[in-house]
Design an enzyme around this catalytic site. Structure first.
Site, PDB file in Angstrom:
ATOM      1  N   ASP A 170       0.860  -1.179   0.000  1.00 56.89           N
ATOM      2  CA  ASP A 170       0.000   0.000   0.000  1.00 56.89           C
ATOM      3  C   ASP A 170       0.899   1.232   0.000  1.00 56.89           C
ATOM      4  OD1 ASP A 170      -2.331   1.613   0.336  1.00 56.89           O
ATOM      5  OD2 ASP A 170      -1.915   1.703   2.479  1.00 56.89           O
ATOM      6  N   LYS A 171       0.327   2.395  -0.306  1.00 52.02           N
ATOM      7  CA  LYS A 171       1.119   3.633  -0.306  1.00 52.02           C
ATOM      8  C   LYS A 171       0.915   4.445   0.970  1.00 52.02           C
ATOM      9  CE  LYS A 171      -0.007   7.436  -2.514  1.00 52.02           C
ATOM     10  NZ  LYS A 171       0.236   8.511  -1.514  1.00 52.02           N
ATOM     11  N   ASP A 205      -1.337  -1.046   5.983  1.00 51.51           N
ATOM     12  CA  ASP A 205      -1.588  -0.598   7.353  1.00 51.51           C
ATOM     13  C   ASP A 205      -3.057  -0.354   7.658  1.00 51.51           C
ATOM     14  OD1 ASP A 205      -1.771   1.725   5.722  1.00 51.51           O
ATOM     15  OD2 ASP A 205      -1.520   2.955   7.508  1.00 51.51           O
TER      16      ASP A 205
END
EC number: 7.6.2.1
Length: 925
Positions: free
Chosen positions: A333-334, A744
């Site tokens: 994920d970013k 996250d």
């Protein structure tokens, strides 16, 4: 073991039963201990005291005695004992704050709202006199969805029907963060959403475990072959009468008349029992112990402890330790994973004019040194009016609450009174926006009694009545509020992603604002657009009826609400856009670079705009300046068909792949030309969509071929389910690579569960990803050591352990096979019973267990310095067939040495009357 109890076997049942009993006992003790801990925790939870209303009086009883319909009182910092509908609060506005850290890990305060008609109830007598029924959906595990309605009865009129949603539901396990509240129980026991989420995750099996099972089948075939060969040779040997019935072992009459095939089958089973020790039963216990004990090396690693958050790594399952050393693809994920998820307001654009934050110092407003345009840029009345509307929209359209521990219901202090506002929200973006607007002169004060108050630049308090909230969701990617000003004007303020706002705008400086949004996105900033429209009383009345009808529906409520929102949020006037910055995490770029050198392909999967995500990819060195970007996006598909775009991209990468020297692991070109692919969610849906003519796999294979020749891939505008689809697509491709997903947030859980190894980052979006992952780490940078060091060691150790177990059992049992040629295939055992029993349990298990825990063939520092060493163990290198056959033949060779070495050593021996053996040794001088 069962055969030894049925037939006359050469060894005692104890020799096979004891190792099996040991394996089962160890497993039972482990499982029993875990069950006892769970039972102990359940008892502690079920016996917690709770207060509930009975006959208008407060009564105390154990939580296990709660029943549906009980009215419960909960005080500050207490945990909710069951799922509850929020009836009333001691706060005048009928709200309460809760934290759901034990459910999804989010420590931020969430605001919940009491039922409108009961929020004024304060005493036990008032609550005890309530007559109401609640209709709701059947229990289901989704934490964020609830559909129901409450019917409140009175003696004088028909029942009042009010909708109930997730904003009225307080979940078991959440914690109350202000004063006492009163609720009514809805779901209890195993019907609560928390209990429904106890479902276990699907079992993941490592490549090593799969290899072990295949090798075990091979050894089972060897066992059958040895038993079959010995059975045949026995009857060949006994074909001569004097060998079949020697003088010392005459057959009985019944034995002579026994069926030949039955005798042969019995002998075959006896040989199976004799040679069954070649199967390393105790290996599975040793492997489990090695994994369990070895997992502590991660949790004890001080380099992976984050002092800032006080968090260390977590191991939720030890079954996949060695899989950390086999990863070929990393899907990350970013936001919050590569970036800090710590938002800072950078600028806003109103009607084409750009503003930057101001610094408030001792009551004076100072311009930022990087200012572009100042607040007094507008000269027209309409421009200033929209400027004011823009700031009001940002101050009103959000889920932010003002935190004030000194006075719950007292008046808010203005910023120049010496106390700054502290905002809390489940979204860091919203807090950054509200704080940024405060620096630009507007301050959100509070929400009280459905009235929102803000302080404008003239230090005047403006009051707005909150009429409706159109909540944010990931499909719409926007939220709206409908408010009424003090003058009676009704406004709808809407903010959201540019892709969801621009199509609904009919007026405003669209092109100027769009250009600014695209410019900010290229710089890596997160952008939001703001729009509004003014409603007359008749329009608002229609809107209210539309929303009320959707809210009280028990069937398809979400669908009806989505349709209502779609009708309401249109024909908007564009006001402007905002930009906030989310900085890159420390050492994120170094980590990605090291992973690529280790031969691991890194893909970024994000819901952000393409330009924003691409800028982040350049910053973290996923894309290099020499990387040629290939786009498979909606914008390009508007100009060309999917078929043409895919074939054009395929020609591009394949044309150069023949002439370039390309790294077989990472896909990086050693000649300086690399490709990076960018695809968005809409284009991915078309790629994965089955084709009408039935050849659904063509586009997928073509897409995968393009990806294989790219050094990195960026997937933007991805929905959570699409992230999982991408992982699954690679996971089940023809190479069957080992995948790892890291994220996250709750939107990353689907891909974390789909990947071979799932890693959660203990970040600001909560712990839901960490709770559903196999491993959890505080920061993305810790992934480097987890894979390159711990993963490397884990794989080397367990691979040696598995191969050694098969090797030692060949060494042990092959002499038994050879001995049958010297004892007339009489099934005579070569070893003592005690030795047969303890060989696998103790003699050979403990040394290799210690070795498999402590072995470091290369230092940890060397593994971190040189990521290329990770490639030496790639693709299950130490458990391939060639290596397995080598260990097996090594065991056969050593067994030959052991057997014939002893045989020739004792060839010239003398047996004395007391059974002792003396050997004649000739010394040549």
């Amino acid at each position: 073991f069962h055969l030894q109890l049925i037939i006359d076997t050469p060894t005692s049942p104890v020799t096979s039963g004891l190792p099996l009993f040991f394996v089962i006992t160890v497993t039972a003790i482990k499982q029993g201990y875990e069950d006892w801990l769970r039972h102990k925790a359940d008892n502690a939870m079920n016996q917690c005291p709770v207060h509930f209303i009975q006959h208008s009086k407060l009564v105390r009883k154990q939580s296990r005695k709660l029943r549906v319909g009980d009215i419960v009182m909960v005080k500050e910092d207490e945990t909710f004992p069951c799922d509850l509908i929020f009836l009333s609060s001691n706060r005048a506005d009928g709200t309460c704050h809760v934290t759901t850290a034990s459910l999804d890990g989010e420590s931020s305060h969430k605001t919940h709202y009491a039922v409108q008609d009961t929020k004024g109830f304060r005493t036990e007598e008032e609550i005890g006199g309530l007559q109401a029924t609640i209709e709701c959906e059947q229990p289901q595990p989704d934490l964020y969805k609830f559909v129901g309605r409450i019917n409140i009865y009175s003696d004088l009129s028909d029942p009042v029907v009010r909708p109930l949603g997730s904003e009225n539901l307080l979940l078991r396990g959440a914690t109350l963060k202000n004063t006492e509240k009163i609720f009514v129980a809805i779901y209890t026991g195993m019907e609560t959403k928390m209990a429904l989420n106890y479902q276990s995750k699907s079992q993941k099996r490592s490549a090593v475990e799969k290899s072990m099972n295949v090798f075990l089948i091979v050894y089972l075939c060897i066992l059958v072959s040895k038993a079959l060969v010995n059975t045949v040779l026995k009857y060949v040997w006994q074909s001569e009468p004097f060998r079949d019935e020697p003088w010392y072992n005459q057959k009985t009459q019944s034995e002579r008349q026994r069926n030949l095939f039955l005798r042969a089958f019995t002998d075959f089973l006896a040989f199976m029992v004799l040679f069954n020790y070649i199967i390393p039963v105790s290996m599975y216990v040793t492997v489990e112990m090695q994994k369990f004990l070895g997992s502590y090396f991660i949790t004890w690693d001080e380099d992976m402890f984050d002092a800032e958050t006080g968090e260390g790594p977590l191991v939720n399952t030890s079954d996949l330790n060695e899989e950390l050393g086999q990863v070929e693809y990393v899907f990350t994920d970013k936001t919050g994973t590569l970036t800090e998820n710590n938002m800072e307001f950078k600028e806003c654009c109103i009607e084409g004019h750009v503003y930057v934050p101001h610094v408030i110092c001792n009551g004076q407003v100072l311009p930022d040194s990087s200012g572009i345009d100042m607040i007094d840029s507008f000269s027209s009345v309409s421009g200033r009016e929209r400027e004011e509307l823009f700031f009001r929209a940002l101050c009103l359209c959000h889920t932010v609450q003002v935190k004030d521990d000194d006075d719950v219901d007292g008046p808010r202090k203005s910023p120049d009174s010496g106390k700054s506002c502290v905002y809390i929200s489940s979204s860091p973006d919203e807090v950054a926006l509200v704080e940024g607007v405060q620096r630009l002169g507007f301050t959100f004060l509070r929400l009280k009694d459905n009235y929102m108050e803000l302080l404008n630049r003239e230090s005047d308090v403006e009051r707005f009545e909150l009429l409706e909230i159109l909540s944010f969701d990931s499909v719409r990617r926007r939220m709206s509020v409908i408010v009424k000003s003090a003058t009676g004007d009704i406004y709808l303020f809407c903010k959201g992603a540019d892709s969801s706002i621009f199509p609904r705008v009919i007026e405003g400086k669209v092109e100027q604002i769009r250009a600014r949004v695209e410019r900010n996105a290229v710089e890596g900033l997160r952008t939001l657009c703001v729009a509004y429209k003014k409603l007359n009383p008749e329009e608002y009345e229609g809107v209210g009826k539309l929303l009320q009808a959707a809210k009280v529906a028990l069937q398809d409520r979400e669908k009806k609400l989505a349709e209502a929102y779609e009708q309401i949020e249109r024909d908007l006037v564009l006001l402007g856009a905002t930009a906030v910055e989310d900085r890159l995490q420390e050492k994120a770029a170094d980590t990605i670079e090291a992973l690529q050198k280790a031969g691991i392909k890194v893909w970024v999967l994000t819901g952000d705009k393409m330009e924003t995500a691409a800028a982040t990819c350049y910053a973290c060195r996923l894309f290099r300046r020499s990387t040629q970007l290939l786009e498979l996006t909606t914008k390009r598909l508007e100009e060309q068909s999917l078929h043409d775009v895919l074939f054009e991209l395929s020609k591009t990468v394949l044309r150069h792949s023949g002439s370039l020297t390309r790294d077989p692991f990472s896909g990086l070109s050693t000649d300086g030309q690399d490709y990076g692919l960018i695809i968005d969610g809409a284009a991915l849906s078309l790629v994965l969509k089955p084709r009408e003519e039935g050849s659904s796999g063509n586009y997928r294979e073509l897409f995968l071929e393009i990806c294989r020749n790219c050094s990195a891939v960026l997937c933007c505008r991805m929905a959570p389910l699409q992230k999982a689809q991408i992982v699954k697509l690679i996971k089940f491709s023809k190479e069957h690579p080992i995948t790892l997903a890291i994220g996250d947030g709750a939107n990353d859980v689907s891909m974390i569960l789909e990947a071979h190894v799932g890693i959660g980052v203990i970040g600001k979006e909560g712990r839901q990803a960490a709770r559903n992952s196999d491993y959890a780490i505080p920061k993305f940078k810790h992934l480097k050591k987890m894979l390159l060091v711990h993963g490397h060691f884990y794989y080397i150790r367990i691979a040696e352990l598995v191969q050694y177990f098969f090797y030692k059992n060949v060494c042990f049992i092959f002499p038994q096979f050879l001995y049958q040629f010297f004892c007339g295939f009489s099934q005579q055992t070569l070893y003592d019973t005690a030795y047969l029993t303890l060989y696998n349990i103790t003699f050979t298990s403990l040394p290799i267990l210690l070795y498999s825990l402590m072995e470091q063939h290369v230092s940890a520092d060397a593994l971190k310095r040189d990521p290329v060493l990770y490639r030496d163990i790639a693709k299950n290198a130490l458990l391939r067939w060639r290596v397995f056959i080598y260990w097996t033949f090594l065991g056969v060779f050593d067994a030959l040495v052991f057997f014939f070495g002893a045989y020739f050593m004792f060839e010239n021996t003398t047996v004395t009357s007391n059974g002792q053996v003396s050997t004649s040794v000739v010394l040549l001088i």
